[in-house]
Enzyme design. Structure first.
Site, PDB file in Angstrom:
ATOM      1  N   SER A   1      -9.756   1.865   2.944  1.00  0.00           N
ATOM      2  CA  SER A   1      -8.912   2.624   2.046  1.00  0.00           C
ATOM      3  C   SER A   1      -7.897   1.769   1.285  1.00  0.00           C
ATOM      4  O   SER A   1      -7.327   2.243   0.298  1.00  0.00           O
ATOM      5  CB  SER A   1      -8.173   3.692   2.835  1.00  0.00           C
ATOM      6  OG  SER A   1      -7.289   3.091   3.767  1.00  0.00           O
TER       7      SER A   1
ATOM      8  N   SER B 286      -9.840  -0.486   7.145  1.00  0.00           N
ATOM      9  CA  SER B 286      -9.313  -0.405   5.783  1.00  0.00           C
ATOM     10  C   SER B 286      -8.606  -1.648   5.251  1.00  0.00           C
ATOM     11  O   SER B 286      -8.234  -1.679   4.084  1.00  0.00           O
ATOM     12  CB  SER B 286      -8.373   0.781   5.649  1.00  0.00           C
ATOM     13  OG  SER B 286      -9.137   1.948   5.558  1.00  0.00           O
TER      14      SER B 286
ATOM     15  N   LYS C  51       0.849  -1.196   0.000  1.00  0.00           N
ATOM     16  CA  LYS C  51       0.000   0.000   0.000  1.00  0.00           C
ATOM     17  C   LYS C  51       0.883   1.244   0.000  1.00  0.00           C
ATOM     18  O   LYS C  51       1.928   1.267   0.657  1.00  0.00           O
ATOM     19  CB  LYS C  51      -0.909  -0.031   1.238  1.00  0.00           C
ATOM     20  CG  LYS C  51      -1.985   1.044   1.258  1.00  0.00           C
ATOM     21  CD  LYS C  51      -2.882   0.885   2.495  1.00  0.00           C
ATOM     22  CE  LYS C  51      -3.963   1.950   2.568  1.00  0.00           C
ATOM     23  NZ  LYS C  51      -4.823   1.803   3.768  1.00  0.00           N
TER      24      LYS C  51
HETATM   25  N1  GLN Z   1     -13.109   4.284   6.413  1.00  0.00           N
HETATM   26  C1  GLN Z   1     -12.441   4.678   7.609  1.00  0.00           C
HETATM   27  C2  GLN Z   1     -12.017   6.130   7.498  1.00  0.00           C
HETATM   28  O1  GLN Z   1     -12.260   6.685   6.499  1.00  0.00           O
HETATM   29  C3  GLN Z   1     -11.287   3.790   7.900  1.00  0.00           C
HETATM   30  C4  GLN Z   1     -10.055   4.124   7.179  1.00  0.00           C
HETATM   31  C5  GLN Z   1      -8.886   3.263   7.520  1.00  0.00           C
HETATM   32  O2  GLN Z   1      -9.006   2.228   8.190  1.00  0.00           O
HETATM   33  N2  GLN Z   1      -7.722   3.712   7.094  1.00  0.00           N
HETATM   34  O3  GLN Z   1     -11.463   6.689   8.374  1.00  0.00           O
END
Ligand code: GLN
Length: 446
Positions: free
Chosen positions: A127, A151, A52
């Site tokens: 994400s 995410s 990532k």
């Molecule tokens: N969807 C969540 C957010 O937008 C989690 C994001 C993540 O785990 N990086 O914060």
């Protein structure tokens, strides 16, 4: 390795999983390893992996999918980047994501859209959407993602693969571009449970460079993985199975419950009464930490620098206005507001108290249960464009994943069927530092 790049070039136009592909370096490394001879018992040696793009890689562009880091080439490796090299794995490139990992669909990336390989009109989740789509489309066997509020697990669910968020402190965050420092964890994506455990073996462990990394023995996560679930006590929180679930998701999870019973587990209803406050607490805490972590992007130290500014203040303002996308700005404003002196008690402090209650909910259940089981997400992958203009709808979709991060416990998402033609994820949550029981139960289901 050439087969990997053939597969990537065959599929990448449609999927869009990568921000950077490091073909030349990977082929060179593979050739070197071939010549040196690979130990056939070493399962990770020579394994291609995707990373990532919020994980720092020495000499390779690392953007966190943000314009503000569009030309940032780090001069050192994150601890996990170093560890995967030491294990003999070969990085094939950097994967698309929501900007600074803020989002649930990979649509906030500055660079590109990633599509769900099961249906190109659907999001891959986020994400870590690039990581999940790359594994699901067969571009790479394994990838690294990060999970601050879901995410890893939610994109794993949306793509029908395995994704593990380890216990907070299990994997070093050194060299991870920080989002919510008290929540962030790096973890593996894979198609099988065993592959996942193998990669976690390689990246885990205490690290003096991450002050929150835990001085905990790292077991072999594959040891005893085939022992089954006979006699295991599994709790299903009634709050996770209530209304709001897509009917096909509920059906698939109930079927998984039956499978576990037939394998000899004792599955009973439990309660996590403060789950409903998870979203509010999470978005305050994560945004507050983000607003602080993102202060370093000022146009001076690294990354994008706006042109034409006539004072230092103007340089900061222009750089950050042009360099950050809308979602990131929204989080900075939310976080700065929650931490500001007049509102700190009402927002940040309150959220921190709720966090304690959520952690206690888990502790109470884990007094009498080995694992908690539920859906990973309330729905399957949604349409591209379906939620990105409605931030609150996007936030609410995280209701089943954020409590785990607030409590710091480990959790996996594994595929458990289909609903409306798309994969459904089953979430298994374990006690602190008990990833082994999670893997064992996940392996039994597979
Ligand atoms: N969807 C969540 C957010 O937008 C989690 C994001 C993540 O785990 N990086 O914060």
């Amino acid at each position: 390795m050439t087969a990997v790049f053939a597969r990537i070039s065959e599929t990448e136009d449609k999927i869009g999983a990568f921000i950077t592909i490091t073909e030349e370096e990977a082929l060179l490394k593979a050739r070197e390893m071939d010549e040196a001879g690979i130990d056939p018992d070493d399962l990770l040696s020579g394994l291609p992996i995707g990373i990532k793009d919020n994980i720092i890689t020495e000499g390779t562009l690392t953007t966190a999918a943000s314009r503000i880091l569009e030309d940032f080439v780090p001069i050192y490796d994150a601890t996990v980047s170093k560890k995967i090299k030491e294990a003999g794995m070969i990085s094939v490139g950097k994967l698309n994501m929501d900007e600074f990992a803020m989002g649930g669909s990979t649509e906030t990336s500055y660079f590109k859209l990633t599509r769900n390989p099961w249906n190109l009109e659907k999001v891959p989740g986020g994400s870590s959407g690039g990581s999940a789509a790359a594994v699901a489309s067969g571009q790479v066997p394994v990838a690294l993602g990060t999970d601050t509020g879901g995410s890893i697990r939610q994109p794993a669910a949306f793509n029908g693969i395995v994704g593990m968020k380890p216990t907070y402190g299990r994997v070093s965050r050194f060299g991870l571009i920080a989002f919510g420092s008290s929540l962030d964890q790096i973890g593996p994506f894979s198609r099988t449970v065993k592959d996942n455990a193998l990669v976690l073996n390689a990246i885990s462990g205490a690290d003096p460079a991450d002050s929150m990394s835990a001085q905990q023995e790292v077991p072999d996560f594959t040891a005893g993985i085939e022992k089954g679930v006979k006699g295991m006590k599994i709790g299903v929180p009634k709050e996770y199975m209530s209304e709001g679930l897509q009917p096909g998701v509920k059906e698939a999870v109930l079927k998984a419950v039956e499978t576990y019973r037939s394998l000899g587990a004792i599955v009973e209803e439990v309660s996590l009464p403060h789950s409903q406050y998870g979203i509010a607490a999470y978005y305050i805490i994560a945004s507050s930490e983000a607003s602080s972590n993102l202060q370093r992007f000022d146009g001076i130290r690294y990354g994008y620098r706006a042109e034409g500014a006539e004072s230092l203040d103007e340089l900061y303002i222009k750089t950050r206005s042009e360099g950050f996308g809308d979602e990131v700005k929204r989080r900075i404003m939310l976080g700065t507001f929650s931490l500001s002196s007049g509102y700190y008690d009402a927002h940040f402090k309150k959220a921190a108290k709720v966090r304690t209650l959520i952690r206690q909910d888990f502790e109470k259940v884990f007094d009498s249960y080995d694992l908690i089981l539920g859906p990973t997400a309330t729905t399957t992958a949604f349409d591209i464009g379906g939620k990105v203009k409605d931030p609150v709808a996007m936030y609410l979709a995280d209701i089943l994943t954020v409590p785990v991060n607030l409590a710091g416990v480990p959790a996996i998402s594994i595929p458990c069927g289909f609903s409306e033609g798309m994969p459904v994820g089953l979430q298994l949550i374990g006690k602190h530092f008990d990833e082994q029981t999670i893997y064992r139960a996940a392996y039994a289901f597979e």
